[in-house]
Design a protein around this motif. Structure first.
Motif, PDB file in Angstrom:
ATOM      1  N   THR A   1       2.418   0.210 -20.412  1.00  0.00           N
ATOM      2  CA  THR A   1       3.669   0.481 -19.546  1.00  0.00           C
ATOM      3  C   THR A   1       4.410   1.848 -20.049  1.00  0.00           C
ATOM      4  N   CYS A   2       4.668   2.792 -19.272  1.00  0.00           N
ATOM      5  CA  CYS A   2       5.303   3.867 -19.452  1.00  0.00           C
ATOM      6  C   CYS A   2       7.023   3.587 -20.153  1.00  0.00           C
ATOM      7  N   ARG A   3       7.088   4.011 -21.061  1.00  0.00           N
ATOM      8  CA  ARG A   3       8.590   3.999 -21.648  1.00  0.00           C
ATOM      9  C   ARG A   3       9.612   4.743 -20.659  1.00  0.00           C
ATOM     10  N   ARG A   4       9.282   5.688 -19.974  1.00  0.00           N
ATOM     11  CA  ARG A   4      10.391   6.205 -18.971  1.00  0.00           C
ATOM     12  C   ARG A   4      10.611   5.480 -17.899  1.00  0.00           C
ATOM     13  N   ASN A   5       9.851   4.582 -17.353  1.00  0.00           N
ATOM     14  CA  ASN A   5       9.710   3.562 -16.317  1.00  0.00           C
ATOM     15  C   ASN A   5       8.922   2.632 -16.334  1.00  0.00           C
ATOM     16  N   PRO A   6       9.798   1.262 -16.497  1.00  0.00           N
ATOM     17  CA  PRO A   6       8.835   0.079 -16.609  1.00  0.00           C
ATOM     18  C   PRO A   6       8.023  -0.016 -15.514  1.00  0.00           C
ATOM     19  N   LEU A   7       8.166   0.343 -14.252  1.00  0.00           N
ATOM     20  CA  LEU A   7       7.065   0.218 -13.350  1.00  0.00           C
ATOM     21  C   LEU A   7       6.119   0.953 -13.277  1.00  0.00           C
TER      22      LEU A   7
ATOM     23  N   LEU B   1       0.918  -1.189  -0.041  1.00  0.00           N
ATOM     24  CA  LEU B   1       0.089   0.044   0.194  1.00  0.00           C
ATOM     25  C   LEU B   1       0.852   1.276  -0.004  1.00  0.00           C
ATOM     26  N   THR B   2       1.953   0.935   0.242  1.00  0.00           N
ATOM     27  CA  THR B   2       2.840   2.415   0.192  1.00  0.00           C
ATOM     28  C   THR B   2       4.087   2.346  -0.591  1.00  0.00           C
ATOM     29  N   PRO B   3       4.628   3.326  -1.261  1.00  0.00           N
ATOM     30  CA  PRO B   3       5.750   3.237  -2.223  1.00  0.00           C
ATOM     31  C   PRO B   3       7.072   2.952  -1.558  1.00  0.00           C
ATOM     32  N   GLN B   4       7.156   3.473  -0.217  1.00  0.00           N
ATOM     33  CA  GLN B   4       8.174   3.189   0.338  1.00  0.00           C
ATOM     34  C   GLN B   4       8.641   1.669   0.629  1.00  0.00           C
ATOM     35  N   ALA B   5       7.427   1.166   1.207  1.00  0.00           N
ATOM     36  CA  ALA B   5       7.409  -0.434   1.671  1.00  0.00           C
ATOM     37  C   ALA B   5       7.483  -1.256   0.134  1.00  0.00           C
ATOM     38  N   ARG B   6       6.975  -0.955  -0.665  1.00  0.00           N
ATOM     39  CA  ARG B   6       7.264  -1.458  -2.131  1.00  0.00           C
ATOM     40  C   ARG B   6       8.578  -1.548  -2.613  1.00  0.00           C
ATOM     41  N   GLN B   7       9.221  -0.354  -2.638  1.00  0.00           N
ATOM     42  CA  GLN B   7      10.534  -0.281  -3.151  1.00  0.00           C
ATOM     43  C   GLN B   7      11.354  -1.270  -2.441  1.00  0.00           C
ATOM     44  N   VAL B   8      11.336  -1.396  -1.363  1.00  0.00           N
ATOM     45  CA  VAL B   8      12.123  -2.214  -0.407  1.00  0.00           C
ATOM     46  C   VAL B   8      11.927  -3.632  -0.313  1.00  0.00           C
ATOM     47  N   LEU B   9      10.464  -3.903  -0.088  1.00  0.00           N
ATOM     48  CA  LEU B   9      10.049  -5.106   0.112  1.00  0.00           C
ATOM     49  C   LEU B   9       9.438  -5.944  -1.095  1.00  0.00           C
ATOM     50  N   LEU B  10       8.908  -5.032  -1.936  1.00  0.00           N
ATOM     51  CA  LEU B  10       8.184  -5.763  -3.395  1.00  0.00           C
ATOM     52  C   LEU B  10       8.822  -4.693  -4.497  1.00  0.00           C
ATOM     53  N   PRO B  11      10.032  -5.132  -4.717  1.00  0.00           N
ATOM     54  CA  PRO B  11      10.603  -3.923  -5.725  1.00  0.00           C
ATOM     55  C   PRO B  11      10.207  -4.036  -7.018  1.00  0.00           C
ATOM     56  N   ARG B  12       9.584  -5.332  -7.502  1.00  0.00           N
ATOM     57  CA  ARG B  12       9.143  -5.232  -8.784  1.00  0.00           C
ATOM     58  C   ARG B  12       7.871  -5.162  -9.212  1.00  0.00           C
ATOM     59  N   THR B  13       7.046  -4.815  -8.042  1.00  0.00           N
ATOM     60  CA  THR B  13       5.658  -4.698  -8.351  1.00  0.00           C
ATOM     61  C   THR B  13       5.065  -3.359  -8.958  1.00  0.00           C
ATOM     62  N   THR B  14       4.030  -3.414  -9.523  1.00  0.00           N
ATOM     63  CA  THR B  14       3.638  -2.263 -10.407  1.00  0.00           C
ATOM     64  C   THR B  14       2.010  -2.201 -10.158  1.00  0.00           C
ATOM     65  N   TRP B  15       1.335  -1.279 -10.962  1.00  0.00           N
ATOM     66  CA  TRP B  15      -0.005  -1.157 -10.614  1.00  0.00           C
ATOM     67  C   TRP B  15      -0.868  -2.345 -10.913  1.00  0.00           C
ATOM     68  N   ALA B  16      -0.109  -3.088 -12.173  1.00  0.00           N
ATOM     69  CA  ALA B  16      -0.884  -4.363 -12.596  1.00  0.00           C
ATOM     70  C   ALA B  16      -0.601  -5.347 -11.427  1.00  0.00           C
ATOM     71  N   THR B  17       0.099  -5.414 -10.529  1.00  0.00           N
ATOM     72  CA  THR B  17       0.345  -6.121  -9.256  1.00  0.00           C
ATOM     73  C   THR B  17      -0.920  -5.742  -8.291  1.00  0.00           C
ATOM     74  N   ALA B  18      -1.102  -4.413  -8.130  1.00  0.00           N
ATOM     75  CA  ALA B  18      -2.234  -3.932  -7.251  1.00  0.00           C
ATOM     76  C   ALA B  18      -3.432  -4.455  -7.779  1.00  0.00           C
TER      77      ALA B  18
END
Length: 366
Positions: free
Chosen positions: A310-316, A113-130
């Motif tokens: 998917t954005c061309r500038r950021n694959p996430l 639910l938070t960008p900070q936790a996702r970036q560290v603990l679930l680093p490859r998740t995207t809005w598709a994961t949500a």
């Protein structure tokens, strides 16, 4: 010092470290070859009734409706395997049960639910994961309701998720269910994740499927809107913000009335949502609650590859195909990137892509 618990059949488990606690109980790791934990409820209102509730759930584990819920790998439900007591059967002690340890296959739902936790603990998740997690949760609740269970206390603390968005649920002992004609009512509720008819209701007011459906919509909104609660925001009238529940009771929700609340510029925009899902949210919060099965159908449709970009500038940066440019890049410009790139080095085509998106925005906004 290790704690020992004993089941009614005389089986002994040794508990090791304390790994969590909630409004009712404490969860301990179990010294066992299998991934198990034990929940001990320190002071239930009626200890005998609580022991009977756990005994019925343990018995139902072998019945078809529970077997269907427990099928598949990893297990979606941390079902009570055995009722236990610290001090042994018949002794004065603390009651509880042993269940599957969800940590061996999943992480706490709140990590998504938070960008900070996702970036560290679930680093490859995207809005598709949500989206996948929202769909998994809706399907899980659909199945629970179909088998006659009502969660009653549906909240992030009771939910678990993996990197693929597969959701599991714990705290089965607080569910509402029937067994042999006896009703075991739901016993719990959590501020911010309670249907309006249960907010401030007398103690013991039973939940139903519709109350679960309301909270499902809240959780899906939080998943898809980067943790934002649908009833977040200060009252636009200038009054003090009191709580999510106060906003729920007064209908203060941006999706129902965009003038009812004031949110920071860092809040994800409403048009991040596909129109079909936005309509379901308005129905859920406006009084006509779609059941979990309807949410599952809509979320499955929106998860199709053709519905995502998917954005061309950021694959996430994944977003709905209805959005003509990347909403996450917009938020990043405000310092609130919901899905920051794993590698911050700029790509060669970033400047060109940024110019193209700026031109598209200008055309869209005319």
């Amino acid at each position: 010092m290790a704690l020992t618990v004993v089941s009614d059949s005389g089986r002994t488990w040794h508990l090791t470290q304390r790994i969590g606690s909630g409004s009712e109980g404490v969860v301990y790791a179990v010294d066992d070859a299998r991934p198990l934990v034990a929940k001990l409820v320190l002071d239930p209102p009626d200890p005998a009734a609580y022991r009977r509730r756990i005994a019925r759930l343990v018995r139902q584990r072998r019945q078809p409706r529970a077997v269907r819920l427990l099928s598949g790998t990893p297990t979606r439900v941390a079902w009570p395997m055995a009722g236990v007591r610290a001090g042994g059967p018949g002794a004065d002690g603390v009651d509880g049960y042993v269940m599957t340890d969800m940590r061996h296959a999943r992480q706490p739902f709140a990590h998504l639910l938070t960008p900070q936790a996702r970036q560290v603990l679930l680093p490859r998740t995207t809005w598709a994961t949500a989206l996948a997690a929202a769909l998994s949760l809706a399907r899980l609740l659909t199945d629970l309701h179909a088998e006659g269970y009502v969660v009653g206390d549906l909240k992030p603390d009771n939910l678990w998720v993996d990197a693929h968005g597969r959701v599991g649920i714990a705290d089965v002992d607080s569910w509402q269910f029937t067994d042999g004609g006896e009703v075991f009512p739901g016993r719990m509720g959590t501020p911010g994740h309670t249907a309006p008819e249960r907010i401030g209701a007398p103690a013991g007011t039973a939940p139903d499927r519709a109350s679960d459906d309301f909270v499902l919509a809240v959780l899906v909104h939080q998943l898809l809107m980067c943790g934002l609660h649908p009833f977040a925001g200060h009252p636009s009238t200038g009054g003090d913000y009191l709580s999510y529940d106060d906003n729920v009771l007064h209908g203060r929700c941006r999706l129902l009335d965009r003038t009812s609340v004031v949110l920071p510029r860092s809040a994800p925009p409403v048009d991040l949502l596909p129109r079909r899902l936005a309509a379901l949210f308005r129905a859920a919060f406006g009084g006509v609650r779609p059941p979990a099965s309807v949410w599952a159908e809509a979320l499955a449709a929106e998860s199709e590859p053709a519905r995502l970009r998917t954005c061309r500038r950021n694959p996430l940066h994944v977003h709905t195909a209805e959005r003509p440019w990347c909403p996450w890049c917009d938020l990043a410009e405000r310092g609130a990137d919901g899905y920051p790139a794993p590698d911050p080095r700029p790509r060669a085509d970033s400047a060109a892509q940024g110019l193209k998106e700026t031109e598209e925005k200008a055309l869209w906004q005319r």
